[in-house]
Design an enzyme around this catalytic site. Structure first.
Site, PDB file in Angstrom:
ATOM      1  N   HIS A 116       0.434   4.786   6.996  1.00  0.00           N
ATOM      2  CA  HIS A 116       1.054   5.318   5.792  1.00  0.00           C
ATOM      3  C   HIS A 116       1.606   6.724   5.958  1.00  0.00           C
ATOM      4  O   HIS A 116       1.163   7.481   6.819  1.00  0.00           O
ATOM      5  CB  HIS A 116       0.038   5.291   4.638  1.00  0.00           C
ATOM      6  CG  HIS A 116      -0.541   3.943   4.403  1.00  0.00           C
ATOM      7  ND1 HIS A 116      -1.807   3.585   4.854  1.00  0.00           N
ATOM      8  CD2 HIS A 116      -0.036   2.850   3.791  1.00  0.00           C
ATOM      9  CE1 HIS A 116      -2.043   2.322   4.515  1.00  0.00           C
ATOM     10  NE2 HIS A 116      -0.984   1.860   3.876  1.00  0.00           N
ATOM     11  N   ASP A 148      -2.361   8.223   7.886  1.00  0.00           N
ATOM     12  CA  ASP A 148      -3.275   7.438   8.719  1.00  0.00           C
ATOM     13  C   ASP A 148      -2.421   6.639   9.691  1.00  0.00           C
ATOM     14  O   ASP A 148      -1.286   7.040   9.974  1.00  0.00           O
ATOM     15  CB  ASP A 148      -4.214   6.569   7.869  1.00  0.00           C
ATOM     16  CG  ASP A 148      -3.475   5.559   6.998  1.00  0.00           C
ATOM     17  OD1 ASP A 148      -2.255   5.355   7.195  1.00  0.00           O
ATOM     18  OD2 ASP A 148      -4.113   4.965   6.109  1.00  0.00           O
ATOM     19  N   SER A 204       0.804  -1.223   0.000  1.00  0.00           N
ATOM     20  CA  SER A 204       0.000   0.000   0.000  1.00  0.00           C
ATOM     21  C   SER A 204       0.835   1.271   0.000  1.00  0.00           C
ATOM     22  O   SER A 204       0.317   2.344  -0.322  1.00  0.00           O
ATOM     23  CB  SER A 204      -0.947   0.005   1.205  1.00  0.00           C
ATOM     24  OG  SER A 204      -0.227  -0.166   2.412  1.00  0.00           O
TER      25      SER A 204
END
Length: 365
Positions: free
Chosen positions: A334, A331, A42
């Site tokens: 990340h 978040d 991600s």
């Protein structure tokens, strides 16, 4: 080890400011590399998970709130490290593989990265379907064997193109977060010591990178995994002193030490190849523990409002903090765009992030 690192944070802040000023829109000049191909999780996913049956998606605001194209599936507020490197190479952002239609799209690069996945095939499976590293390289093989040949006059030209292209990897964090440390679904921490598990990952990674070489890749940049014990999803859910859970950070250190040796050995084994180490861990740790050195105000808390009191993903449609560039974390997992810029700038033209050479020198090889 971290305390012995030497760096120039003010020069990195300056480089970050310059990169935001001059790369807020993509440059449409002559690329300095023919293509950029991106693999990972991600941290690099640019929208592949949007097309997969998984709960791990970033297809809603406030994700993308500062990105020129808005919400795309990137797990951050703006650009990723891979996006900045594409800009420095004067290439378009590599589109997510799962979104493409037609072979022409592949010519300047593609993004195969997939959130929640890892090196091991089972990692992240508890959240739905994602593209593990083998899946990603299978798709790249399809690109090389089916999509790209029609764009070149002969196989030699294709091999030359691949040999000059840049291949970025950032993967391995989820093998710890979503596997080794996820004891509700996996027993790997009972079956393997930290050293054994890191070696298991390294053996699999070496095989995958060897496969990339056999498919024509010659210039590969693989980033370390970051200080896992510092991310809010872990630091805010475990008792510890200081900024981070150092026992968890040690897992990342073991992996990264093995990664350094593995990449050096691969460069020797595969003649004509360059396997570059992206030393993201130390700069991440330093920015988290000393954020002011990097022009940041907060190295511990997410910018967006997350589920579970700052330990998960952004809650849809809730406004984030007013100044994301002041935060390390977007978040609970990340980076913000500002931190990605510092890492990418250092790797592209600095001397403290990517070794034994930066990407600017790599493209000249």
């Amino acid at each position: 080890m971290l305390q012995n690192m030497r760096m120039k944070p003010m020069s990195l802040i300056f480089s970050f400011t310059i990169s935001l000023q001059f790369h807020s829109l993509q440059i449409h000049g002559l690329p300095i590399a023919p293509a950029l191909y991106v693999f990972g999780d991600s941290l690099f996913d640019s929208g592949n998970n949007n097309f997969l049956p998984t709960v791990c998606k970033a297809d809603y605001l406030p994700y993308g709130v500062n990105f020129v194209k808005g919400v795309t599936g990137r797990f951050t507020n703006g650009r990723t490290v891979a996006d900045f490197i594409a800009e420095f190479l004067e290439l378009p952002y590599p589109p997510p593989y799962m979104s493409i239609r037609g072979s022409n799209t592949a010519l300047k690069g593609l993004n195969y990265a997939s959130g929640s996945c890892g090196i091991l095939p089972e990692t992240g499976s508890q959240f739905g379907k994602c593209l593990n590293l083998k899946d990603q390289i299978d798709l790249f093989q399809r690109t090389v064997k089916s999509d790209l040949p029609g764009q070149f006059q002969n196989p030699h030209d294709l091999l030359h193109y691949l040999s000059k292209s840049i291949f970025l990897f950032s993967i391995g964090s989820n093998d710890f977060i979503n596997n080794y440390l996820y004891t509700k679904a996996f027993d790997t921490s009972q079956r393997y010591s930290p050293q054994q598990f890191a070696q298991l990952l390294m053996d699999a990674l070496a095989n995958h990178l060897g496969r990339m070489f056999n498919l024509g890749a010659r210039k590969i940049v693989m980033f370390e995994i970051g200080p896992l014990g510092c991310i809010p999803s872990i630091a805010k859910t475990h008792n510890h002193s200081g900024n981070c859970v150092e026992d968890t950070n040690e897992l990342a250190t073991i992996f990264n030490e093995k990664l350094h040796v593995t990449l050096a050995n691969l460069t020797i084994t595969f003649q004509g190849s360059f396997f570059v180490l992206g030393r993201a861990n130390w700069i991440g740790y330093d920015a988290i523990t000393s954020p002011v050195k990097y022009g940041l105000m907060d190295g511990s808390n997410p910018c967006c409002t997350t589920w579970a009191d700052g330990t998960s993903e952004c809650i849809p449609l809730l406004a984030p903090c007013l100044e994301p560039n002041n935060y390390f974390f977007w978040d609970a997992f990340h980076l913000t765009e500002s931190v990605s810029s510092v890492i990418a700038t250092g790797c592209f033209n600095g001397s403290t992030v990517c070794t034994p050479l930066n990407i600017k020198k790599l493209v000249e090889m």
